[in-house]
Every structure is written in C-alpha cells, then in structure tokens.
Design an enzyme around this catalytic site. Structure first.
Site: not given
Ligand SMILES: NC(=O)c1ccc[n+]([C@@H]2O[C@H](COP(=O)([O-])OP(=O)(O)OC[C@H]3O[C@@H](n4cnc5c(N)ncnc54)[C@H](O)[C@@H]3O)[C@@H](O)[C@H]2O)c1
Length: 327
Positions: A129, A154
C-alpha cells in the site's frame, strides 16, 4: 494452470478474478467473507464470479494454516498466486489493531509458507500500500525512498509484509512482486472508501466529513487501470524458464494527485446534486498527500493509467445507482 486469488470477494480481488475468468483463465478464489463491511456486497460480487464455470471458491481464513494447507498444500495446478486478502483501512486499525496483525502479518506468512508447498508456482504477487510512505514529505513517492515512518498500524503491517516477502524470496528462491496500490476506486468499491461514502452522503443529502478542512490530495487510481497493471505484472503467459526468483516492489497509481475538494466537485457533477460539507480536523493515521512515482512499473511493464477522475467517477456513480437501484 490456475491462479489462486486471495480476497476474491473483495473490491480488487473481485475485479481481478472477473478479468482473469473472462480471459478463460481458471481462478480459485478464497475469502473469509468477514463482516468488516456489508457482507451482502461481498456475496453479490461472488455470485457474479460463481456464474463462470472456470471459478472455484473456498471460504477460509488465510491465517488458518491447517485449513489452508489442507485445501491447497501440494497443489500442482496453481501457477500464480495473487494475495489480496487483508484487513484494509487505516482508520479501523486504531479500533481493532489485533485483526491487522492476524490477517496481514500472520496471513502473509501463511501464504508464503504455502507458496513453498506449491510445486508449479511461478509467481506470487501481493498487495502492499501507499500507506507505507507514511509521513514522508518528498513527492512523488518513489520505491527508492525510505519507508520507516509509518503513521498507522495498517502501514506497519504492509511494511512487515514487504520484509517477510523479501526474506522468503531469498531463502526459498521464490519469485515475488509486491504492489503498492494508491487509493483505488471504481465499480464495486469498498463502503469505507471515499468514493462510496461521499456518493452515499450526496445522494442521501447527509453531510460529508471533510478532514483537515479539505487540504489533502490523493493519487486516486481507477480500478480497471489497477487490474491492467496487476495482470501485466503477473506475466501469466510467460514460460517458466523466463521466471527468475527475487522480490520486487512497484508503486501502482495514477501519477496525478487530485485535491480532495476537486474530487468532491466531480462527484457532485456526476450525481447532479451538491454535497453538504462538514469540515473536520485531520484524523490520526491519515496522510496529507499521496502521489505515486510510477517510472519503474512503466519501464518494466509498460503500465500506463488511462482514467482521469472525470471519467472514472461517473462510472463509479453509475455502478452505485444501478446496484442500489437509485433513479
Ligand atoms: N482499495 C485500495 O484503495 C487499496 C489501497 C492500498 C492497498 N490495498 C490493498 O489491496 C488489497 C485488496 O483491498 P480491497 O480494497 O479489495 O479490500 P477488501 O476489503 O474489499 O478486500 C479484502 C478481502 O479480503 C477478505 N479477508 C480479510 N481478511 C481475511 C482473512 N483473514 N482470510 C481470508 N480473507 C480475508 C475480506 O473478506 C475481503 O473480501 C488489500 O491487501 C489492501 O490492503 C487496497
């Protein structure tokens, strides 16, 4: 030859699986169909995939190694594995941190262990990501930049995935490619993403929370461009001898950051209604700007995003209205 897609009932996993199935490729999908967001949306995606006779589906948890090995250990039909299952979402990682480590870290390890046990596997492609760039202020974000300043758990788990993949590719001669996705949007999007949240709010005439007073930009990337990039990177049509082991990382984004308020304006124009804006402070875990340097993926795979938000947003809005039967 089969491609194993994890997270097949998810936004990107569904769009990828459908693309592969339409090319006549056999897809084995797995997903635990968790309730992070509306399961009926996951089931609706699945029911489309299930209509294809080259699709097989197993409901299972990627972090459950006994089940995963029981289903696929030693499978000599899987030549490519695309690992997209994850606990996604930056903000939720402040609410339920444990699920991020279980799914994103233990899940990545289990998938890599499984890769060692797939005798015909040529390539593992997995989702990282843009969040790994965290608090970096050098733009655009390049794969050569340091990524050791995460601002959410995350992001930590995605960075951990990259490190685990790096070690496993060296230890076990695996060919692995990690893709750092930059805010993906389009038909079948996740309900916790801005395109969906803002569209719903504009249609229902409820306020949109605009964080950091709207002073944010994102490299919004249309899902078809992402899928085109993933398929190029998978390199499914190459003969085995061309596949060299090693781990590579690529940014995959639109290479054109858009200001949040401009993005909302395009949504308003597509929906034909004004948004009610509620300006709010910056959220913990959020970053001010994302902007992908895509030189590497352009050079190595001829990847070239083609969809500006002025084209992609109306397609998302059409899907949303059609799916929820809104006139
Ligand atoms: N959508 C984006 O903008 C974006 C941006 C950067 C990275 N990513 C990454 O891309 C991947 C796909 O994201 P998405 O937007 O399609 O998310 P998504 O939540 O729609 O899809 C993920 C799927 O994985 C499944 N899943 C979650 N935990 C699981 C587990 N333990 N076992 C099996 N299945 C499990 C979920 O049920 C879901 O269907 C993720 O790895 C995500 O982190 C997405």
């Amino acid at each position: 030859m089969s491609v194993l897609v994890t997270g097949a009932a998810g936004f990107i996993g569904f769009n990828l699986s459908l693309n592969l199935l339409n090319r006549g490729i056999e897809v084995i999908g797995i997903d635990n169909l968790n309730s992070y967001y509306d399961i009926s949306l996951k089931n609706a995606r699945l029911s489309i995939l299930r209509k294809k006779n080259n699709f097989d589906f197993h409901k299972c948890n990627i972090a459950d190694r006994d089940t995963l090995f029981g289903l696929f250990g030693g499978n000599d039909n899987i030549t490519c594995l695309v690992h997209l299952a994850a606990q996604a979402g930056v903000r939720y990682s402040l609410v339920n941190p444990y699920t991020y480590v279980e799914t994103n870290v233990m899940g990545q390890l289990t998938i890599l262990e499984l890769c060692k046990d797939l005798p015909k596997l040529q390539h593992l492609v997995y989702a990282s990501s843009s969040s790994v760039y965290g608090g970096n202020d050098k733009l655009p974000f390049s794969e050569d930049d340091r990524v050791d300043r995460p601002v959410s758990l995350y992001a930590v788990t995605k960075k951990a995935d990259e490190l685990i993949a790096e070690a496993y590719s060296q230890l076990y001669d695996l060919k692995i490619t990690g893709l750092r996705f930059f805010t993906v949007y389009g038909p079948w999007d996740r309900p916790d993403m801005s395109a969906y949240l803002f569209t719903k709010a504009i249609i229902e005439e409820t306020p949109i929370k605009v964080f950091n007073d709207g002073k944010m930009s994102r490299d919004f990337t249309y899902v078809d461009d992402i899928i085109d990039g993933v398929v190029r990177v998978m390199d499914i049509y190459s003969p085995k001898e061309k596949q060299n082991p090693g781990h590579k990382l690529y940014n995959i984004g639109n290479n054109k950051p858009e200001k949040l308020l401009r993005y909302i304006q395009v949504l308003e124009e597509s929906i034909g209604k004004p948004a009610i804006l509620e300006f709010s402070p910056m959220q913990p875990g959020d970053v001010l700007e994302t902007y992908a340097d895509i030189t590497s993926i352009q050079n190595d795979f001829d990847f070239s995003p083609r969809t500006p938000i002025e084209k992609g947003i109306p397609k998302f809005v059409d899907w949303y209205k059609n799916f929820y039967q809104i006139k």
